[in-house]
Design a protein around this motif. Structure first.
Motif, mmCIF file in Angstrom:
data_model
loop_
_atom_site.group_PDB
_atom_site.id
_atom_site.type_symbol
_atom_site.label_atom_id
_atom_site.label_comp_id
_atom_site.label_asym_id
_atom_site.label_seq_id
_atom_site.Cartn_x
_atom_site.Cartn_y
_atom_site.Cartn_z
ATOM 1 N N UNK A 1 60.671 51.630 86.352
ATOM 2 C CA UNK A 1 60.413 50.833 85.113
ATOM 3 C C UNK A 1 60.772 52.020 83.864
ATOM 4 N N UNK A 2 61.423 51.148 83.227
ATOM 5 C CA UNK A 2 62.209 51.901 81.979
ATOM 6 C C UNK A 2 61.544 51.983 80.721
ATOM 7 N N UNK A 3 60.481 51.243 80.693
ATOM 8 C CA UNK A 3 59.544 51.585 79.357
ATOM 9 C C UNK A 3 58.001 51.097 79.559
ATOM 10 N N UNK A 4 57.323 51.842 78.756
ATOM 11 C CA UNK A 4 55.935 51.484 79.226
ATOM 12 C C UNK A 4 55.299 51.424 77.607
ATOM 13 N N UNK A 5 54.072 50.728 77.617
ATOM 14 C CA UNK A 5 53.121 50.633 76.301
ATOM 15 C C UNK A 5 52.372 49.391 76.439
ATOM 16 N N UNK A 6 51.519 49.402 75.360
ATOM 17 C CA UNK A 6 50.761 48.011 75.335
ATOM 18 C C UNK A 6 51.517 47.140 74.319
ATOM 19 N N UNK A 7 51.718 45.962 74.838
ATOM 20 C CA UNK A 7 52.433 44.792 74.111
ATOM 21 C C UNK A 7 51.537 43.805 74.052
ATOM 22 N N UNK A 8 51.270 43.162 72.723
ATOM 23 C CA UNK A 8 50.587 42.024 72.668
ATOM 24 C C UNK A 8 50.975 40.695 73.349
ATOM 25 N N UNK A 9 52.315 40.575 73.276
ATOM 26 C CA UNK A 9 52.831 39.346 73.939
ATOM 27 C C UNK A 9 52.508 39.334 75.433
ATOM 28 N N UNK A 10 52.663 40.493 75.998
ATOM 29 C CA UNK A 10 52.575 40.703 77.653
ATOM 30 C C UNK A 10 50.893 40.434 77.922
ATOM 31 N N UNK A 11 50.060 40.789 76.883
ATOM 32 C CA UNK A 11 48.828 40.600 77.132
ATOM 33 C C UNK A 11 48.322 39.278 77.301
ATOM 34 N N UNK A 12 48.910 38.481 76.943
ATOM 35 C CA UNK A 12 48.647 37.113 76.976
ATOM 36 C C UNK A 12 49.303 36.517 78.366
ATOM 37 N N UNK A 13 49.269 37.205 79.165
ATOM 38 C CA UNK A 13 49.978 36.923 80.744
ATOM 39 C C UNK A 13 48.557 36.531 81.508
ATOM 40 N N UNK A 14 48.695 36.850 82.713
ATOM 41 C CA UNK A 14 47.664 36.262 83.604
ATOM 42 C C UNK A 14 46.166 36.728 83.471
ATOM 43 N N UNK A 15 46.163 38.054 82.510
ATOM 44 C CA UNK A 15 45.007 38.346 81.994
ATOM 45 C C UNK A 15 44.097 39.194 83.163
ATOM 46 N N UNK B 1 38.364 29.813 78.629
ATOM 47 C CA UNK B 1 37.408 28.537 78.292
ATOM 48 C C UNK B 1 36.211 28.544 79.364
ATOM 49 N N UNK B 2 36.258 29.094 80.561
ATOM 50 C CA UNK B 2 35.196 29.198 81.279
ATOM 51 C C UNK B 2 34.136 30.333 80.598
ATOM 52 N N UNK C 1 42.708 33.820 91.813
ATOM 53 C CA UNK C 1 42.561 33.793 93.373
ATOM 54 C C UNK C 1 42.607 34.914 94.260
ATOM 55 N N UNK C 2 41.930 35.087 95.050
ATOM 56 C CA UNK C 2 41.875 36.099 95.984
ATOM 57 C C UNK C 2 41.251 37.435 95.475
ATOM 58 N N UNK C 3 40.439 37.431 94.515
ATOM 59 C CA UNK C 3 39.870 38.438 93.870
ATOM 60 C C UNK C 3 38.349 38.380 94.667
ATOM 61 N N UNK C 4 38.193 39.584 95.163
ATOM 62 C CA UNK C 4 36.625 39.737 95.996
ATOM 63 C C UNK C 4 36.145 40.919 95.576
ATOM 64 N N UNK D 1 34.885 30.557 89.546
ATOM 65 C CA UNK D 1 35.961 29.876 89.272
ATOM 66 C C UNK D 1 37.152 30.891 89.213
ATOM 67 N N UNK D 2 38.137 30.337 90.194
ATOM 68 C CA UNK D 2 39.353 31.317 90.472
ATOM 69 C C UNK D 2 40.346 30.527 89.940
ATOM 70 N N UNK D 3 41.376 31.099 89.091
ATOM 71 C CA UNK D 3 42.575 30.497 88.646
ATOM 72 C C UNK D 3 43.565 31.659 88.244
ATOM 73 N N UNK D 4 44.754 31.548 88.133
ATOM 74 C CA UNK D 4 45.484 32.183 87.793
ATOM 75 C C UNK D 4 45.753 32.085 86.243
ATOM 76 N N UNK D 5 45.350 30.897 85.677
ATOM 77 C CA UNK D 5 45.503 30.504 84.212
ATOM 78 C C UNK D 5 44.317 31.331 83.330
ATOM 79 N N UNK D 6 45.042 32.159 82.493
ATOM 80 C CA UNK D 6 44.079 32.976 81.664
ATOM 81 C C UNK D 6 43.284 31.982 80.747
#
Length: 326
Positions: free
Chosen positions: A312-326, A230-231, A198-201, A220-225
């Motif tokens: 921020x105290x750490x950075x990197x790519x995390x698989x778990x975090x990748x499954x957030x809002x997308x 599915x769309x 939502x809000x993406x233009x 479609x606009x949704x915060x749900x990844x």
């Protein structure tokens, strides 16, 4: 200075100033009023100057008293802080820990951490509230608030701890991808159906140090990844999602990456905490569990900065975090 002067005399004087009366100071220090009065008198004698002017109706600081209080009060304030910090380190992990989190991050990333923390601390309870967008833990009364952003966090009175960088990409069903121009450019997306938050233009792309901003037309606009995924699988549009989130569908040939040569700004996941120096033991215990989770899930080549604080105290790519809002 008279060697008979005691540290408690300084504290008694500061307490009288702060409480307004000798009686209130004595209650605060849990000692007789006569002892407080004697301490201030002893201090005045040692200094050789009157610190307080007292009558039956009122009390005020002299110029000498103002100078002494200005110099000494911060020292006792810091001593009290140190005492509280020491006690806080030893206090029991108990009470209710209030957490705000986006749905995907809470369900897929925090669930295990919360369960392990509860199992380790029987006197602790946890209340999790699903939120979207920027949350102010001070205003909204949370102990920890997780937010997912693709821009810089605005300045606030909170401490941002622990950041993930999550790579994102554009994905479409094979049939829709096959209908796209052979030499697809970001600008071409302006007339194509998209699946967004939502809000993406506008979607931004970078290549060779240049940024391209493209207006988009959301179907479609949704915060749900998961809904956006599915769309995309249904061929309804081009979805912006976390790369790792789509790995299984790409491997099965159900999704195709679009414009892979044009990187998108990454998602970042922050833990926001109230900006206070004394964190309750329940918060420290939970953040220690979060840190352990991050260490185990960061890519092997990613660094982990042990420093904490307002950055921020750490950075990197995390698989778990990748499954957030997308």
């Amino acid at each position: 200075m008279n060697e008979t002067i005691q540290w408690n005399d300084w504290e008694a004087f500061c307490c009288v100033v702060e409480q307004g009366t000798f009686t209130a100071a004595a209650e605060q220090l849990d000692c007789p009023k006569s002892r407080v009065s004697a301490a201030v008198a002893r201090l005045e004698t040692a200094i050789g100057a009157k610190l307080l002017e007292r009558t039956t109706r009122r009390m005020r600081l002299t110029d000498a008293g103002k100078a002494v209080y200005r110099d000494v009060a911060p020292l006792f304030a810091r001593l009290r802080e140190i005492r509280q910090e020491t006690l806080a380190r030893e206090e029991r992990v108990q009470g209710v820990l209030r957490i705000a989190t986006p749905y995907e991050f809470g369900a897929q990333q925090l669930g295990g951490v919360i369960c392990r923390t509860l199992a380790a601390h029987p006197a602790l309870d946890v209340a999790v509230e699903i939120t979207q967008g920027l949350v102010d833990p001070i205003r909204d009364g949370f102990d920890v608030a997780f937010v997912v952003v693709d821009t810089d966090l605005p300045d606030s009175g909170t401490v941002a701890r622990r950041i993930y960088h999550v790579e994102r990409g554009l994905f479409a069903a094979p049939a829709l991808a096959a209908s796209l121009p052979a030499q697809l450019r970001p600008e071409d997306l302006a007339n194509m159906p998209t699946l967004t938050t939502p809000g993406d233009t506008v979607w931004e792309f970078t290549r060779d140090g240049q940024t391209v901003s493209v207006p988009i037309r959301p179907r479609m606009q949704t915060h749900n990844a998961e809904l956006r995924l599915q769309g995309a699988l249904a061929g309804l549009g081009i979805a912006r999602l976390s790369v790792i989130y789509c790995e299984a569908e790409i491997a099965q040939g159900r999704l195709v990456r679009v414009l892979p040569d044009y990187p998108l700004p990454p998602l970042r996941v922050f833990a926001l905490l109230p900006d206070r120096r004394l964190q309750p033991r329940k918060v420290r215990a939970f953040m220690e569990a979060i840190e352990s989770m991050m260490v185990s899930e960061l890519e092997p080549e990613a660094g982990l900065d042990g420093g904490m604080g307002a950055e921020a105290a750490a950075s990197g790519q995390a698989e778990g975090a990748a499954r957030t809002a997308g």
